[in-house]
Design an enzyme around this catalytic site. Structure first.
Site, mmCIF file in Angstrom:
data_model
loop_
_atom_site.group_PDB
_atom_site.id
_atom_site.type_symbol
_atom_site.label_atom_id
_atom_site.label_comp_id
_atom_site.label_asym_id
_atom_site.label_seq_id
_atom_site.Cartn_x
_atom_site.Cartn_y
_atom_site.Cartn_z
ATOM 1 N N ASP A 101 -2.607 -105.922 -33.701
ATOM 2 C CA ASP A 101 -3.435 -105.315 -34.737
ATOM 3 C C ASP A 101 -2.831 -105.620 -36.108
ATOM 4 O O ASP A 101 -1.623 -105.545 -36.304
ATOM 5 C CB ASP A 101 -3.534 -103.802 -34.512
ATOM 6 C CG ASP A 101 -4.679 -103.177 -35.296
ATOM 7 O OD1 ASP A 101 -5.643 -102.711 -34.661
ATOM 8 O OD2 ASP A 101 -4.607 -103.149 -36.552
ATOM 9 N N ILE A 102 -3.704 -105.930 -37.065
ATOM 10 C CA ILE A 102 -3.249 -106.296 -38.411
ATOM 11 C C ILE A 102 -2.683 -105.077 -39.155
ATOM 12 O O ILE A 102 -1.904 -105.234 -40.098
ATOM 13 C CB ILE A 102 -4.422 -106.942 -39.187
ATOM 14 C CG1 ILE A 102 -3.928 -107.848 -40.294
ATOM 15 C CG2 ILE A 102 -5.393 -105.908 -39.700
ATOM 16 C CD1 ILE A 102 -5.013 -108.731 -40.871
ATOM 17 N N ASN A 155 -12.460 -96.704 -29.307
ATOM 18 C CA ASN A 155 -13.292 -95.970 -30.256
ATOM 19 C C ASN A 155 -14.732 -96.459 -30.107
ATOM 20 O O ASN A 155 -14.971 -97.667 -30.018
ATOM 21 C CB ASN A 155 -12.802 -96.203 -31.683
ATOM 22 C CG ASN A 155 -11.428 -95.597 -31.917
ATOM 23 O OD1 ASN A 155 -11.131 -94.513 -31.413
ATOM 24 N ND2 ASN A 155 -10.586 -96.286 -32.671
ATOM 25 N N GLY A 192 -14.360 -93.364 -35.272
ATOM 26 C CA GLY A 192 -13.543 -94.203 -36.148
ATOM 27 C C GLY A 192 -13.685 -95.686 -35.859
ATOM 28 O O GLY A 192 -12.920 -96.489 -36.406
ATOM 29 N N GLN A 193 -14.633 -96.081 -35.008
ATOM 30 C CA GLN A 193 -14.822 -97.511 -34.742
ATOM 31 C C GLN A 193 -15.237 -98.223 -36.025
ATOM 32 O O GLN A 193 -16.205 -97.811 -36.678
ATOM 33 C CB GLN A 193 -15.887 -97.740 -33.659
ATOM 34 C CG GLN A 193 -16.028 -99.230 -33.298
ATOM 35 C CD GLN A 193 -17.039 -99.488 -32.173
ATOM 36 O OE1 GLN A 193 -17.837 -98.618 -31.824
ATOM 37 N NE2 GLN A 193 -17.004 -100.686 -31.621
ATOM 38 N N HIS A 219 -13.334 -103.107 -28.021
ATOM 39 C CA HIS A 219 -11.930 -103.511 -27.906
ATOM 40 C C HIS A 219 -11.112 -102.312 -27.463
ATOM 41 O O HIS A 219 -11.431 -101.169 -27.792
ATOM 42 C CB HIS A 219 -11.404 -104.064 -29.233
ATOM 43 C CG HIS A 219 -11.675 -103.178 -30.405
ATOM 44 N ND1 HIS A 219 -12.911 -103.156 -31.034
ATOM 45 C CD2 HIS A 219 -10.914 -102.273 -31.042
ATOM 46 C CE1 HIS A 219 -12.871 -102.274 -32.023
ATOM 47 N NE2 HIS A 219 -11.677 -101.705 -32.045
ATOM 48 N N LEU A 220 -10.041 -102.588 -26.722
ATOM 49 C CA LEU A 220 -9.106 -101.552 -26.287
ATOM 50 C C LEU A 220 -7.874 -101.625 -27.173
ATOM 51 O O LEU A 220 -7.306 -102.701 -27.359
ATOM 52 C CB LEU A 220 -8.681 -101.784 -24.834
ATOM 53 C CG LEU A 220 -9.609 -101.302 -23.726
ATOM 54 C CD1 LEU A 220 -10.991 -101.908 -23.839
ATOM 55 C CD2 LEU A 220 -8.996 -101.576 -22.367
ATOM 56 N N HIS A 221 -7.468 -100.479 -27.708
ATOM 57 C CA HIS A 221 -6.193 -100.398 -28.412
ATOM 58 C C HIS A 221 -5.121 -100.086 -27.370
ATOM 59 O O HIS A 221 -5.254 -99.105 -26.619
ATOM 60 C CB HIS A 221 -6.196 -99.255 -29.427
ATOM 61 C CG HIS A 221 -7.181 -99.404 -30.548
ATOM 62 N ND1 HIS A 221 -6.809 -99.811 -31.811
ATOM 63 C CD2 HIS A 221 -8.515 -99.198 -30.603
ATOM 64 C CE1 HIS A 221 -7.880 -99.830 -32.594
ATOM 65 N NE2 HIS A 221 -8.927 -99.463 -31.895
HETATM 66 P P1 5GP Z 1 -11.524 -99.710 -34.502
HETATM 67 O O1 5GP Z 1 -11.289 -98.901 -35.747
HETATM 68 O O2 5GP Z 1 -12.855 -100.431 -34.570
HETATM 69 O O3 5GP Z 1 -11.324 -98.984 -33.222
HETATM 70 O O4 5GP Z 1 -10.375 -100.807 -34.503
HETATM 71 C C1 5GP Z 1 -10.431 -101.964 -35.255
HETATM 72 C C2 5GP Z 1 -9.017 -102.436 -35.394
HETATM 73 O O5 5GP Z 1 -9.029 -103.805 -35.783
HETATM 74 C C3 5GP Z 1 -8.223 -101.680 -36.472
HETATM 75 O O6 5GP Z 1 -7.076 -101.102 -35.883
HETATM 76 C C4 5GP Z 1 -7.873 -102.768 -37.485
HETATM 77 O O7 5GP Z 1 -6.583 -102.604 -38.029
HETATM 78 C C5 5GP Z 1 -7.992 -104.043 -36.683
HETATM 79 N N1 5GP Z 1 -8.385 -105.201 -37.444
HETATM 80 C C6 5GP Z 1 -9.386 -105.268 -38.367
HETATM 81 N N2 5GP Z 1 -9.481 -106.511 -38.857
HETATM 82 C C7 5GP Z 1 -8.523 -107.238 -38.220
HETATM 83 C C8 5GP Z 1 -8.129 -108.610 -38.309
HETATM 84 O O8 5GP Z 1 -8.675 -109.423 -39.056
HETATM 85 N N3 5GP Z 1 -7.104 -109.015 -37.509
HETATM 86 C C9 5GP Z 1 -6.464 -108.143 -36.656
HETATM 87 N N4 5GP Z 1 -5.467 -108.638 -35.920
HETATM 88 N N5 5GP Z 1 -6.817 -106.848 -36.546
HETATM 89 C C10 5GP Z 1 -7.824 -106.411 -37.329
#
Ligand code: 5GP
Ligand code: ZN
Length: 113
Positions: free
Chosen positions: A31-32, A86, A92-93, A99-101
């Protein structure tokens, strides 16, 4: 394939990411904006927005199997780790591609915020 979707592009290798694991149908990337010492995202190549948008048990199961494999590779499997999906705005998605964290490397609180 959704050409406007960031995770479609990452899964196809068309956008840059730190890949830690890959199969023909999914990719796992760092994750970034990590929320734990280990924070990896398991992303299927297929564009599915949320958990409610598929009933394909094999597809969903493969994501969980990959999360477990990532935890082993990252050496967080013995101490413990958390897997989160999410779904939609209130959760918070922020990226509408399922995707799975996989989070680990520190003690987690419960309930989550
Ligand atoms: P969500 O909030 O949809 O459950 O998770 C999205 C995740 O993607 C966040 O934790 C966010 O930091 C990560 N993310 C968003 N853009 C990028 C990207 O360009 N590269 C990477 N590696 N992660 C990203
Ligand atoms: Zn997508």
């Amino acid at each position: 394939m959704n050409t406007d979707c960031l995770f479609c592009r990452i899964a196809r290798g068309e956008a840059k990411a730190d890949v830690v694991y890959r199969t023909p149908t999914l990719v796992a990337i760092r994750d970034i904006n990590p929320q734990a010492p280990t924070h990896v995202l398991v992303i299927p190549t297929e564009h599915v927005e949320t958990l409610g948008d598929t009933a394909d048990a094999e597809f969903l199961g493969s994501l969980l199997v990959a999360a477990s494999e990532v935890a082993r590779r990252e050496r967080i499997d013995l101490r413990g780790y958390r897997v989160v999906i999410n779904n939609k705005a209130e959760s918070g998605q922020t990226v509408p591609h399922i995707h799975l964290h996989v989070l680990g490397g520190r003690a987690m609180k419960w309930p989550p915020g």
